[in-house]
Scaffold this motif. Structure first.
Motif, short mmCIF file in Angstrom:
data_model
loop_
_atom_site.label_atom_id
_atom_site.label_comp_id
_atom_site.label_asym_id
_atom_site.label_seq_id
_atom_site.Cartn_x
_atom_site.Cartn_y
_atom_site.Cartn_z
N CYS A 114 -12.40 4.47 105.71
CA CYS A 114 -11.54 4.98 106.78
C CYS A 114 -11.24 3.92 107.83
CB CYS A 114 -12.17 6.20 107.43
SG CYS A 114 -10.97 7.25 108.29
N GLY A 115 -11.85 2.75 107.72
CA GLY A 115 -11.56 1.67 108.65
C GLY A 115 -12.51 1.53 109.81
N HIS A 116 -13.63 2.25 109.78
CA HIS A 116 -14.56 2.15 110.89
C HIS A 116 -15.23 0.78 110.98
CE1 HIS A 116 -15.13 6.84 111.07
NE2 HIS A 116 -13.87 6.46 111.05
N ASP A 117 -15.33 0.08 109.85
CA ASP A 117 -15.82 -1.30 109.91
C ASP A 117 -14.87 -2.15 110.73
OD1 ASP A 117 -13.92 -0.82 107.91
OD2 ASP A 117 -14.68 -2.39 106.59
N GLY A 118 -13.58 -1.87 110.62
CA GLY A 118 -12.59 -2.56 111.44
C GLY A 118 -12.70 -2.18 112.90
N HIS A 119 -12.98 -0.91 113.18
CA HIS A 119 -13.12 -0.47 114.57
C HIS A 119 -14.28 -1.18 115.25
CE1 HIS A 119 -11.18 3.61 113.23
NE2 HIS A 119 -10.37 2.58 113.11
N VAL A 120 -15.41 -1.26 114.55
CA VAL A 120 -16.57 -1.96 115.11
C VAL A 120 -16.24 -3.43 115.35
CG1 VAL A 120 -18.93 -2.72 114.65
CG2 VAL A 120 -18.26 -0.37 114.11
N THR A 121 -15.57 -4.04 114.40
CA THR A 121 -15.21 -5.45 114.52
C THR A 121 -14.30 -5.69 115.72
OG1 THR A 121 -15.42 -5.79 112.14
CG2 THR A 121 -14.10 -7.39 113.35
N ILE A 122 -13.29 -4.85 115.88
CA ILE A 122 -12.37 -5.00 117.02
C ILE A 122 -13.12 -4.83 118.33
CG2 ILE A 122 -10.42 -3.90 118.18
CD1 ILE A 122 -9.29 -3.31 115.35
N ALA A 123 -14.03 -3.85 118.39
CA ALA A 123 -14.80 -3.64 119.61
C ALA A 123 -15.71 -4.83 119.90
CB ALA A 123 -15.62 -2.35 119.49
N LEU A 124 -16.33 -5.39 118.86
CA LEU A 124 -17.16 -6.58 119.06
C LEU A 124 -16.33 -7.76 119.53
CD1 LEU A 124 -19.61 -6.48 116.01
CD2 LEU A 124 -20.22 -6.30 118.42
N GLY A 125 -15.17 -7.95 118.92
CA GLY A 125 -14.30 -9.04 119.35
C GLY A 125 -13.87 -8.88 120.79
N LEU A 370 -2.27 -3.34 100.01
CA LEU A 370 -3.22 -2.81 100.99
C LEU A 370 -2.59 -1.61 101.69
CD1 LEU A 370 -4.39 -6.23 102.49
CD2 LEU A 370 -5.59 -4.83 100.80
N ASP A 371 -2.28 -0.59 100.92
CA ASP A 371 -1.64 0.58 101.50
C ASP A 371 -2.17 1.90 100.92
OD1 ASP A 371 -0.60 0.21 98.98
OD2 ASP A 371 1.51 0.33 99.58
N PHE A 372 -3.37 1.84 100.32
CA PHE A 372 -3.98 3.09 99.87
C PHE A 372 -4.38 3.92 101.09
CE2 PHE A 372 -4.37 0.62 96.02
CZ PHE A 372 -4.17 1.56 95.02
N PRO A 373 -4.30 5.25 101.00
CA PRO A 373 -4.58 6.09 102.16
C PRO A 373 -6.06 6.12 102.53
CG PRO A 373 -4.22 7.45 100.23
CD PRO A 373 -3.90 6.04 99.82
N HIS A 374 -6.32 6.58 103.71
CA HIS A 374 -7.69 6.74 104.20
C HIS A 374 -8.45 7.71 103.30
CE1 HIS A 374 -6.98 4.68 108.11
NE2 HIS A 374 -5.74 5.01 107.81
N HIS A 375 -9.74 7.42 103.10
CA HIS A 375 -10.66 8.20 102.28
C HIS A 375 -10.39 8.04 100.78
CE1 HIS A 375 -12.21 11.07 105.66
NE2 HIS A 375 -11.80 9.91 106.16
#
Length: 401
Positions: A114-125, A370-375
């Protein structure tokens, strides 16, 4: 191959500052490390350790162990001002990844789909950049939240006091969004995402031989009539100006073709935007179940759960995010002002406490597949979005007064 800001010809990122562009390779590395070690809600121990290690390395004050695995980092600017919170969720899903990439999930049956790894990365950055560039007003609290996918980590974090000491004046968050092309932003005032409620009921009839139906109470027949009638709620009970969904996703009954089943279990979900419907669907669905069961001589057992309220954005904060989107993304289609989804998010609980804005940041790149849907088990996104997300948050911090 590491993604770069030049990897997507459809997005002009020239307005993203050089200091953040220079972080891109590191952001990709962090994201891929997190992606390889997905964890379910309230079990994000490795993820929390990764975040904590970075915050300690950068000497950013933080608290750990909030609502089990949650973390809050606090960064003070060089000038006095209000307190802005940034929220990032960090849990994964029980999905077996099907991507054939070097950073594929190493945890069997689990995936950041769902992209939460990206959310954490953006917050860390964002945390790193702000710790090195404190020329902003006020204080920023970065909330790393567990269990968004369920059972919900926002409410216990709020109850633990993450919006206090210092008191948060406003909150923002973003969701990497593969339903929009890379760089497009979805932001709106009012309801962005729907309330999430679920129902689960069992019809108790009377089983018997399929050739002698008069001796039975057919739970399948009763259930089928209930499924049909539930669709009248949206069609005939909900104001047509409003949007709502009632979905029956499970119908389990029977063991043989010539046996009338004694019971049937049905489960489903309800979604709506308008808070005025809180409590309504639970009452109306049970009325329908009770009435149809009574008409056929069946009984029932009923359970209804309210999970998340609708995600409702504050007008002033949404305007701030929209104005930044219009300067960060140089594209005539860069901002989608009325983007909505019936998906749900427990960011809603934060927005009930303080004014704020949750928005979508497009991350799909069809040219790269890179356009498959979430989940989806092949979900992945264009990592260019990571640096863009940092730029968004930094500019929000610098603009917030």
């Amino acid at each position: 191959m590491v993604s770069t800001f030049l990897s997507s010809p459809s997005v002009d990122v020239s307005q993203i500052r050089l200091e953040i562009r220079s972080l891109q390779a590191q952001l990709v590395t962090w994201r891929r490390q997190l992606h390889q070690r997905p964890e379910l809600g309230f079990r994000e121990q490795l993820t929390a350790e990764f975040i904590t290690q970075k915050l300690q390395e950068w000497q950013i004050p933080h608290e750990t162990g909030i609502a089990k695995t949650g973390i809050v980092a606090t960064i003070a600017g060089n000038r006095p001002g209000r307190v802005l919170a940034i929220r990032a969720d960090m849990d994964a899903l029980p999905i077996q990844e099907q991507n054939d990439v070097p950073y594929k999930s190493q945890h069997d049956g689990l995936m950041h789909a769902c992209g939460h790894d990206g959310h954490v990365t953006i917050a860390l950055g964002t945390a790193y950049y702000l710790s090195q560039h404190r020329d902003f007003s006020g204080t920023v609290k970065i909330i790393f939240q567990p269990a968004e996918e369920g059972p919900g980590g926002a409410k216990p974090m709020i109850e633990a006091g993450v919006l206090k000491k210092p008191d948060v004046d406003a909150i923002v968050g973003l969701h990497i969004w593969n339903n929009l092309p890379l760089g497009m932003v979805g932001v709106r005032t009012g309801a962005l995402m729907a309330a999430v409620e679920t129902f689960d009921f069992t019809i108790v009839g009377k089983g018997g031989h399929g050739a002698i139906p008069q001796q039975t109470i057919d739970s399948v027949l009763v259930g089928a009539q209930i499924v049909n009638t539930l669709q009248t709620i949206v069609a005939r009970n909900v104001d047509p100006i409003d949007s709502a969904v009632v979905t029956v996703g499970e119908f389990h009954s029977g063991t043989a073709c010539n046996v009338i089943a004694a019971s049937a279990r049905l489960r489903g979900t309800v979604r709506y935007f308008n808070p005025k419907y809180a409590g309504y669907f639970a009452q109306r669905i049970e009325q329908i179940v009770a009435g149809i069961c009574q008409a056929h001589g069946a009984t029932y057992e009923f359970n209804y759960d309210v999970l998340y309220p609708p995600v409702i954005n504050d007008g002033a904060i949404a305007d701030l995010v929209r104005s930044i989107a219009e300067t960060v993304i140089e594209s005539p289609l860069g901002v989608v002002p009325d983007c909505q989804t019936m998906g749900g998010e427990d960011m809603a609980f934060f927005l009930q406490e303080v004014p704020g804005c949750y928005f979508f940041l497009g991350s799909a790149n069809s040219e790269k597949g890179l356009d498959f849907p979430h989940h989806h088990p092949r979900f992945d996104f264009d990592e260019t979005v990571l640096g863009m997300g940092v730029e968004f948050f930094v500019r929000i911090v610098e603009t917030f007064r």
